[in-house]
Scaffold this active site. Structure first.
Site, PDB file in Angstrom:
ATOM      1  CG  ASP A  67       2.672 -33.551   0.069  1.00 42.88           C
ATOM      2  OD1 ASP A  67       2.898 -34.161   1.125  1.00 42.88           O
ATOM      3  OD2 ASP A  67       2.734 -32.316  -0.027  1.00 42.88           O
ATOM      4  CG  ASN A 136       5.739 -21.750  -3.447  1.00 44.39           C
ATOM      5  OD1 ASN A 136       5.113 -22.320  -2.559  1.00 44.39           O
ATOM      6  ND2 ASN A 136       6.204 -22.390  -4.502  1.00 44.39           N
ATOM      7  CG  HIS A 138       3.709 -25.414  -1.767  1.00 44.20           C
ATOM      8  ND1 HIS A 138       5.030 -25.507  -2.129  1.00 44.20           N
ATOM      9  CD2 HIS A 138       3.627 -25.965  -0.538  1.00 44.20           C
ATOM     10  CE1 HIS A 138       5.709 -26.110  -1.168  1.00 44.20           C
ATOM     11  NE2 HIS A 138       4.881 -26.385  -0.183  1.00 44.20           N
ATOM     12  CD  GLU A 143       5.580 -26.112  -5.767  1.00 47.59           C
ATOM     13  OE1 GLU A 143       5.202 -25.091  -5.151  1.00 47.59           O
ATOM     14  OE2 GLU A 143       6.600 -26.750  -5.438  1.00 47.59           O
TER      15      GLU A 143
HETATM   16  C1  GLP Z   1       6.234 -29.000   2.149  1.00 46.95           C
HETATM   17  C2  GLP Z   1       4.988 -29.918   2.082  1.00 46.95           C
HETATM   18  C3  GLP Z   1       3.766 -29.152   2.441  1.00 46.95           C
HETATM   19  C4  GLP Z   1       4.121 -28.219   3.564  1.00 46.95           C
HETATM   20  C5  GLP Z   1       4.988 -27.115   3.036  1.00 46.95           C
HETATM   21  C6  GLP Z   1       5.627 -26.265   4.090  1.00 46.95           C
HETATM   22  O1  GLP Z   1       7.130 -29.161   1.172  1.00 46.95           O
HETATM   23  N1  GLP Z   1       4.781 -30.610   0.871  1.00 46.95           N
HETATM   24  O2  GLP Z   1       2.719 -30.042   2.768  1.00 46.95           O
HETATM   25  O3  GLP Z   1       2.973 -27.638   4.123  1.00 46.95           O
HETATM   26  O4  GLP Z   1       5.906 -27.620   2.123  1.00 46.95           O
HETATM   27  O5  GLP Z   1       6.702 -26.921   4.690  1.00 46.95           O
HETATM   28  P1  GLP Z   1       7.235 -26.539   6.103  1.00 46.95           P
HETATM   29  O6  GLP Z   1       6.128 -26.791   7.062  1.00 46.95           O
HETATM   30  O7  GLP Z   1       8.405 -27.447   6.374  1.00 46.95           O
HETATM   31  O8  GLP Z   1       7.625 -25.112   6.058  1.00 46.95           O
END
Ligand code: GLP
Length: 246
Positions: A67, A136, A138, A143
């Site tokens: 992403d 959440n 995702h 989302e």
């Molecule tokens: C982010 C990314 C995801 C990631 C998730 C968790 O915003 N887009 O690919 O797995 O949210 O983030 P983090 O690992 O910093 O908790």
């Protein structure tokens, strides 16, 4: 889905890196799906160690990121272009010309997303996809409400995700972009092997929904329950709300 619970973030990274190396071995060329956020950082550290120890050769590896934010420059230090450059190319040693990140700045996002999917298909798909999970539920930036058959597309970020990611933007939620481009859940599910990493108490509820809950669009990660080859590596804090197993 296979679940491995280990002590802490460092051990998550070690186990996930070993699974990545194993999953890529024999693939020609190996194709790795790379994730951003804080969760995979210890995995990248251990992959870098493996390179130093001669257990992993990053040079033939092709990679596709999950992403990218929309509306910030690829030069912004928190753009995923920049994060992938730092953590995957500079740290682990993948060659920048072998690594693609979704088109966050495209003027025509529909055709740019189709082109990204075509590049993935031309590479014969992803051998191992590294995934984190949002608080959440995702995956990528899919989302709650995302279709399990969704493809690479523009998405609006959930308010929860913007609050969670404000820490990367000096704590200012208003500086977190409102939109992104993300691989779809259907795109992610085409990876031959998925290695999902989760650390910390803030992921415990999402992980419990993924492992123990029903498949629901309210928790996009639950779509992984239908995938034939998923390894979840969690630390004890992230695993603290799982139903005990006998
Ligand atoms: C982010 C990314 C995801 C990631 C998730 C968790 O915003 N887009 O690919 O797995 O949210 O983030 P983090 O690992 O910093 O908790």
């Amino acid at each position: 889905m296979e679940l491995l619970v280990v002590k802490d973030e460092n051990e998550v990274g070690r186990a996930a890196a070993d699974a990545v190396i194993e999953g890529l071995s024999g693939a020609e060329p190996p194709v790795l799906g790379v994730a951003t956020g804080s969760s995979p950082l210890s995995t990248y550290r251990h992959l870098a160690e493996a390179v130093k120890e001669g257990r992993f050769d990053p040079r033939p590896v092709r990679a596709f990121a999950l992403d990218e934010y929309r509306g910030i420059s690829p030069e912004h230090p928190e753009s995923y272009h920049a994060v992938i450059r730092r953590e995957v190319c500079e740290r682990v040693g993948l060659l920048p010309e072998h690594v693609r990140v979704p088109p966050g700045r495209a003027k025509d996002p529909v055709s740019a997303c189709a082109e990204y999917e075509a590049a993935m298909a031309a590479a014969s798909g992803v051998d191992v996809q590294i995934l984190g999970i949002g608080s959440n539920g995702h995956i990528g930036f899919n989302e709650p409400g995302s279709s399990p058959t969704s493809r690479t597309r523009v998405q609006r970020l959930a308010p929860q995700t913007r609050r969670d990611n404000a820490r990367f933007f000096g704590g200012r939620v208003e500086d977190v972009p409102e939109e992104c481009v993300t691989q779809g859940i259907g795109t992610i599910l085409e990876a031959r092997r998925i290695v999902l990493v989760a650390q910390g108490e803030s992921k415990a509820a999402a992980l419990a929904a993924l492992v123990d809950g029903p498949v629901t669009v309210d928790c996009p990660a639950t779509a992984l329950q239908g995938h034939p080859s998923v390894l979840i590596v969690a630390d004890e804090a992230a695993a603290s709300r799982l139903t005990p197993r006998g």
